[in-house]
Design an enzyme around this catalytic site. Structure first.
Site, PDB file in Angstrom:
ATOM      1  N   ASP A   1       0.835  -1.189   0.000  1.00  0.00           N
ATOM      2  CA  ASP A   1       0.000   0.000   0.000  1.00  0.00           C
ATOM      3  C   ASP A   1       0.880   1.254   0.000  1.00  0.00           C
ATOM      4  OD1 ASP A   1      -2.920   0.841   0.563  1.00  0.00           O
ATOM      5  OD2 ASP A   1      -1.786   1.975   2.067  1.00  0.00           O
TER       6      ASP A   1
ATOM      7  N   GLU B   1       1.327  -0.650  -5.100  1.00  0.00           N
ATOM      8  CA  GLU B   1       0.119   0.167  -5.276  1.00  0.00           C
ATOM      9  C   GLU B   1       0.550   1.628  -5.277  1.00  0.00           C
ATOM     10  OE1 GLU B   1      -1.538   2.127  -2.566  1.00  0.00           O
ATOM     11  OE2 GLU B   1      -3.594   2.274  -3.286  1.00  0.00           O
TER      12      GLU B   1
END
Lengths: 671, 671
Positions: free
Chosen positions: B391, B420
């Site tokens: 993330d 990401e």
């Protein structure tokens, strides 16, 4: 839960904790494996991709120095789009330079950015103001007086109970920013992993008009070799045409064994002079002068005469030997002996050079060979020659040239080397990468509009421009291009203008001005080539291009746009036989537009299309173009304008764009 | 004249006397600063510019090895045009590899070339034959028996008085060439100045279909968190659709301080579950499991169940902490404390994450922080998880990721990392360069034909392909793209096929199959986002895309052309709403052609244009295209063929090209 570092591996290099990344520095040749090239006084515009994780603002400096200087100089870089940063500096000394980049997170600028946004959004930023004060106090620690006191005072204000607006205003003020920028925290800065090199040369490496001549053809009698004293008399003619460099084929003793006769025949008569490239005889080798040309004193006189006329002498370096060269006896280890004891002569199938032995660079005594050959160049450099045109460099090891050029430049940093390499593109490029200042090109064989645009664009608009400087020779003793063979005088005119305006460096070989175009049929060799015999010419023939050449060279000298290839661009014209291009200085104070009729036989006309935005000319503005060749002046308006070129008169026009056209507003009673 | 080396400078490095140059090895990322990427079993095709001075022929080998192996393997390179050489090898082990090049002057091949030409021209080459014999004798010195005797014998023949023709024939014979090639003289060979690195991963790094789901939404009651036992039951549904990877948002305890309520509201009710990305509570942090999801045993059961179904579990790595995370107390030094003692929460203006503290990577104890975060990944890898979706990696230092990925792979070389990073392109690229296996992309926002072609071409046809592998997610919990919001079911179908066929890796987030398209107005956020609340869905709704997805994933599995992006090309079609592209294996034994109607509202038709030469189909040949979605089979002929797509039925057709069409020649009585 215990988060202690139970089994921390070997300590991590602290440098890698630094957050800023620097990538893709441009210019760079092969990612820094080779130096870029610049001339003294030129600008080096450097870009790089610089970024870090997160949203912080960054600061970056371009660092540069002459390698002989201990201290780096720095200039701030500015962010452009897409994380690309830009900076520039000037190379001021005839000295190799290097450059690199350092960048860091600018915590104070990031803080200012955040405070501005939040304050404008009406938020309470008491805590942020205390953070700012801490940054300012840290800078004060690094500062000298009186800055330190100033910073401390401002930090106190930011921590005070005064109104938020007042404290914010102080925190964002320009004088504080300037003060903070004086003491940045660079402890966590990132440095690019290498310093990139710049090979800095004098202007002549980039810009010059060359004239090639055989001194032996300057005598008063066609049957006898001219001397350097004769050749010196010819120099005012060359200088008068506006050339910068006079280049001589080899001036050394010429061998007798297998000497070539006229038109490259295998048997020479007793009076045939032989090829100057068959170097070496009993009188000496590469450091000697052919007795028929005179003495070393005569040579010095020639060089001095040239210098007084503003001409520089370029010598030919052809590292090969006639069978009579002293090296053959004194250093047999430098030649390849065959099992039967013979030495193989040079060949470049189907061409045979029976009068020439190549040197064997693969011999175990290569070091002594390299050293001696380097000494040859140093020898002539010591006599004042600082330009060398190197014959067939691509048949000697690339690293030999790199080493030799570096060694020569160590003592004579102003030495210019021209590579005569008509070979495969990658090898020509490699020669440039190892240090040749400039190179012969394929220009000689690029005749059509598409060919010229494609080739010249590659040379001047791709990465090649950073290390490869073209010298456009319109002819050479080896090459009488087909186009000149059948195009007549207009062909000579158009190729001259092409060479002289497309190339900041260009050259012709003597006889060009007399439109000499007789070839050995089916070849590009001159009939009765001067390589094998003495030529005697009447320079005053009325059809000579002398005046035209003088004019073109004057235009070159007077227009700085033509001193470089950087500002070159091709523009559209709706006729395939017309070529239209421009060169301009970066300040746009000198703009040259050239239109050339490539068809030597027919009149052509068409509509040229100018890049008005780039020239900063309004769509309906009237401007003047002044043809520096025909002296015509034309008022043009808008993007498209009409041209017509009759090759019988002049196949080319060289316009200087003169922006300002007088209008009624200039009239004294206007208004 | 004395040519002795009076003042020879310091001894020259003998390496630089070697004549061959090696440049521009491709592939290379930033000239070798970073590794290229490959998967096990893939081919590495390497080209380089290789040349030397003069006219000699060269030989070159590509050298490669897993870095853990001591010995290099070699394969011969072959010259192509313009001094470019080519070779290739296969990376067979899950191990970093390296490769480099060695090249040398092939004196024997050069000799053969010369002898052939001269003999054919009828020249006497007695001396050349003796030279050849000497080369063969030198090789004999290097050879082992019985080759040595053979070579010696041939050398004797070449030196004999036999007819020139016979000796030439022997000198040029294939068996002699092979023998000589076994013992080349590489004493003067040149080696490229660096070994280039290859990051070798398993196939999943390149190819896979991902399905993202929240385990807490799999319970039987909408008001209560599902557990890993519930989620395990859902896995057969996911596996049934043909997905390869099931990816879970963070599974750790969720903080209570500033916990977010439904739709990202600032105040959570007592039963609101909070965002899984607000990691850490009294129950533990990144190595713990949220009690509401179950125990570590339950998690292991989930992973095992997935494995039995052919699914691999991917975990989310979000290096940030809720205010209740144990790190906050145990390692206050890892957080940025403001002068007033508070810790600033995460912001990405205008987004605010009051429930999340960022980690401060600039803290002096960064080494212990790096080490602990690496341990988090190692912890889950030790429990059998080998895929991590990271993330917001772009808010942590790039070098931290490089170091962490290297460290994890040292123990678990099969670990796949998905980045990401919806941030600036250079940062996304840099994350790939430091080691991320694959990355989120801008595909989410590329909708028009031109946008898609431009973007995907950059990813698959530029140097970017060597280090950056896209994973095309059609939606995520963070992004419900505009096109899906208004395009209805056809939009979901077309974006699915686009993602699944353009990208060897692609993914959807659960709910996609139900065409969930309600956004918070004016945003790309899901209304009632699953990030902040438990969602309860009826997976058996009749309008579900479940069967369509199952079909598309089956087509992916059955067609190797779709397992890679290497063979992707866009082809013309005369309708701006139709996109036409192909993917094929290098052997051409699997050719997939895809045509998609990008307009979800209207029928479109047009003429697609096939690259017949590339497909090796004759201009008038009939071939079959088999629509693997609609099961239609069409006979096409020639370059241009007609297509028509009704979005209400299926906005896409995926053809498998079946070359062979039966003709009367296949009939048994023909002829």
């Amino acid at each position: 839960m215990d988060h202690a570092n139970k089994d921390l591996p070997e300590r991590i290099d602290p440098e890698i904790a630094h957050r800023v990344w620097i990538e893709n520095i441009q210019p760079a040749v092969d990612a820094g494996r080779f130096p870029i090239k610049r001339c003294v006084g030129e600008d080096v515009r450097v870009t790089a991709d610089i970024f870090a994780d997160g949203h912080d603002l960054l600061a970056a400096v371009l660092r540069y120095r002459p390698v002989s200087a201990a201290a780096w100089q720095e200039t701030h870089m500015k962010p452009q789009v897409n994380d690309i940063w830009e900076g520039h500096f000037c190379v001021e000394r005839l000295d190799p330079y290097e450059y690199t980049i350092e960048a860091w997170v600018d915590h104070f600028a990031s803080w200012q950015d955040e405070v501005l946004k939040k304050h404008q959004a009406g938020q309470d930023i008491q805590s942020e103001l205390l953070e700012g004060a801490a940054l300012i106090e840290a800078a004060a620690e690094r500062a000298l007086e009186p800055d330190r006191s100033w910073l401390t005072k401002i930090a106190l204000l930011l921590k005070s109970k005064k109104a938020q607006a007042e404290r914010v205003e102080r925190g964002l003020s320009a004088d504080l920013t300037a003060l903070m920028n004086r003491y940045p925290d660079r402890s966590q800065s990132s440095r690019y992993h290498q310093a990139l090199q710049i090979n800095v040369e004098r202007i002549r490496a980039r810009y010059g008009a060359w004239y090639e001549m055989f001194p032996r053809s300057t005598g008063s009698s066609p049957s006898q070799s001219g001397t350097f004293r004769d050749a010196a008399k010819q120099l005012s003619y060359v200088a008068g045409m506006g050339f910068d460099v006079v280049y001589l084929p080899p001036i050394h003793p010429i061998g007798h064994t297998y000497r070539k006769g006229p038109n490259n025949t295998l048997v020479a008569g007793p009076d045939d002079p032989g090829s100057p490239w068959a170097i070496g005889g009993p009188e000496g080798g590469h450091k000697a002068i052919h007795p028929e040309l005179g003495t070393m004193d005569d040579f010095d006189f020639f060089v001095e005469t040239a210098s007084h006329l503003g001409l520089e002498v370029a010598l030919d370096i052809a590292f090969q030997c006639s069978p009579d060269h002293p090296y053959v006896k004194e250093h047999p280890e430098w030649f390849r002996h065959r099992p039967d004891g013979s030495i193989k002569y040079a060949e470049n199938p189907p061409k045979k050079y029976q009068d020439i032995y190549p040197l064997n660079f693969e011999n175990p005594a290569w070091e002594s060979l390299w050293s001696e050959l380097k000494d040859v160049i140093v020898f002539w450099a010591s006599r004042g020659v600082r330009i060398f045109r190197v014959d067939n460099p691509h048949t000697k090891p690339l690293n030999f040239w790199g080493w030799t050029i570096d060694e020569v430049r160590r003592s004579f940093p102003d030495t210019v080397f021209l590579s005569e390499a008509f070979t495969r593109p990658k090898i020509m490029h490699a020669l440039a990468k190892v240090g040749f200042s400039q190179s012969y090109t394929y220009f000689t064989w690029r005749n059509t509009k598409r060919e010229i645009i494609e080739y010249v664009t590659t040379l001047t608009r791709s990465g090649v421009r950073e290390f490869f400087r073209p010298n456009f020779f319109a002819n050479t003793p080896d090459i009488l291009p087909e186009f000149l063979q059948f195009g007549g005088r207009p062909a000579f005119l158009s190729r001259l203008v092409l060479a002289a305006t497309l190339g900041a460096s260009y050259g012709i070989y003597s006889g060009y001005e007399l439109c000499e175009n007789e070839a050995t049929p089916g070849t590009e060799e001159y009939h009765q080539s001067e390589k094998y015999q003495i030529r005697h010419r009447d320079w005053n023939r009325p059809e000579s291009l002398r005046e035209y050449i003088t004019l073109v060279n004057r235009v070159r000298r007077e227009n700085p746009a033509l001193h470089s290839n950087d500002g070159l661009d091709f523009y559209p014209v709706d006729n395939e036989q017309l070529l239209f291009f421009g060169k301009m200085t970066s300040s746009l104070d000198n703009i040259i537009l050239v239109v050339i009729n490539l068809d030597p036989h027919h009149v052509h006309d068409g509509w040229v299309e100018l890049p008005l935005e780039k020239l900063r000319i309004g769509a309906s503005e009237v401007y003047q173009v002044h043809d520096l060749i025909g002296e015509g002046r034309y008022l043009w308006q808008g993007r498209r304008n009409y041209v017509r070129l009759d090759p019988a008169e002049s196949p080319a026009q060289i316009y200087r764009l003169r922006r300002r056209v007088r209008t009624e507003r200039d009239f004294e009673y206007f208004m």
